[in-house]
Design an enzyme around this catalytic site. Sequence first.
Site, PDB file in Angstrom:
ATOM      1  N   LYS A  69      31.387  20.578  95.629  1.00 33.71           N
ATOM      2  CA  LYS A  69      32.582  21.158  96.232  1.00 33.71           C
ATOM      3  C   LYS A  69      33.180  20.012  97.050  1.00 33.71           C
ATOM      4  O   LYS A  69      32.949  19.876  98.258  1.00 33.71           O
ATOM      5  CB  LYS A  69      32.233  22.384  97.088  1.00 33.71           C
ATOM      6  CG  LYS A  69      33.480  23.161  97.502  1.00 33.71           C
ATOM      7  CD  LYS A  69      33.101  24.525  98.056  1.00 33.71           C
ATOM      8  CE  LYS A  69      34.279  25.181  98.754  1.00 33.71           C
ATOM      9  NZ  LYS A  69      35.423  25.503  97.904  1.00 33.71           N
TER      10      LYS A  69
HETATM   11  N1  PMP Z   1      35.781  27.670  92.154  1.00 31.99           N
HETATM   12  C1  PMP Z   1      36.495  26.967  93.057  1.00 31.99           C
HETATM   13  C2  PMP Z   1      37.364  25.854  92.582  1.00 31.99           C
HETATM   14  C3  PMP Z   1      36.419  27.304  94.416  1.00 31.99           C
HETATM   15  O1  PMP Z   1      37.138  26.628  95.322  1.00 31.99           O
HETATM   16  C4  PMP Z   1      35.609  28.385  94.822  1.00 31.99           C
HETATM   17  C5  PMP Z   1      35.530  28.763  96.267  1.00 31.99           C
HETATM   18  N2  PMP Z   1      34.567  27.999  96.937  1.00 31.99           N
HETATM   19  C6  PMP Z   1      34.881  29.076  93.838  1.00 31.99           C
HETATM   20  C7  PMP Z   1      34.990  28.691  92.519  1.00 31.99           C
HETATM   21  C8  PMP Z   1      33.982  30.230  94.211  1.00 31.99           C
HETATM   22  O2  PMP Z   1      32.885  29.759  94.925  1.00 31.99           O
HETATM   23  P1  PMP Z   1      32.141  30.641  96.034  1.00 31.99           P
HETATM   24  O3  PMP Z   1      31.953  31.994  95.440  1.00 31.99           O
HETATM   25  O4  PMP Z   1      30.878  29.926  96.263  1.00 31.99           O
HETATM   26  O5  PMP Z   1      33.037  30.691  97.208  1.00 31.99           O
END
Ligand code: PMP
Length: 296
Positions: A159
Amino acid sequence: MSIIPYDQRDGYIWMNGGLVPWRDAKIHVLTHGLHYGSGVFEGARIYSGEVFALKQHSERLHASAKVLGFEIPYTVAQIEQACRDVIKAQGLAEGYIRPIAWRGSEEMGVAAKATKINLAVACWDWGSYFPMEERLKGIRLRFADYRRPDPMTAPCKAKATGLYMICTIEKHRSMDTGYADALMLDYRGLIAEATGANVFFVKDGKLHTPAPDCFLDGITRRTVIGLAKKRGIETVERQIQPEELAGFEQCFLTGSAAEVTPVSEIGQYRFTVGEITKTLMDDYSANARPKHAAAE
Ligand code: PMP
């Protein structure tokens, strides 16, 4: 709606080891993270004063940093404590929390081995990611022009700040044309995810979702798969072709910010906000809240 600029708010932000007054949480313009995208971050929600899946988010922050070749100088437990401290300092019961780690200003250029690794955690009041009335009807998405990159092209499992450049461009393109968000295909032309959330489809009582081999396997995504399983709903994780959208009945997005958000439209395809979507939306809300608060 006017938003108070984020640098003009009050309270405290945790930065490099302790709480600092909100407006003093500044960095220099010659910061490596700003110039070269050498930053990793998290986004989680606060429910009744507690972060949902705090440990998982803190562990993912460490894992993302490792992918970018640096180590955060705080343990997972210290990150968790920093989150608790800043929530307490802000007196926040419901909101959003943003831990971020980045390379500092000790070196400028592509090489950055001498840079210090910084860590900050801020939290604030943040309502529904998509407007609530729109959410209940299902949001409208367009197909994005950009695609999620090949794992050989970008560190797609992290991320990382730099990966959001195409997401912001696509989000703006969507907003400018009257859509809530964009659905991105991957480098092969398969269904991938939205600009900040994963995607699920419903067909014949089962969930179908793209196998996360070139994008984030979201914490919400995994939580929803577990909640569906508890209800006896099977999830098929597989490659999904865009043409298959014609055969799906329901669609929803999942993300820490987006939670479970129904989708009514993607390009030429239409979906209804059906029972399975509504059930998982409710199950997710109930599950994300600390158990002692849910029982009150
Ligand atoms: N894909 C992207 C590009 C994101 O930014 C997020 C949010 N963090 C997610 C998927 C979903 O991830 P999570 O459920 O861990 O927040």
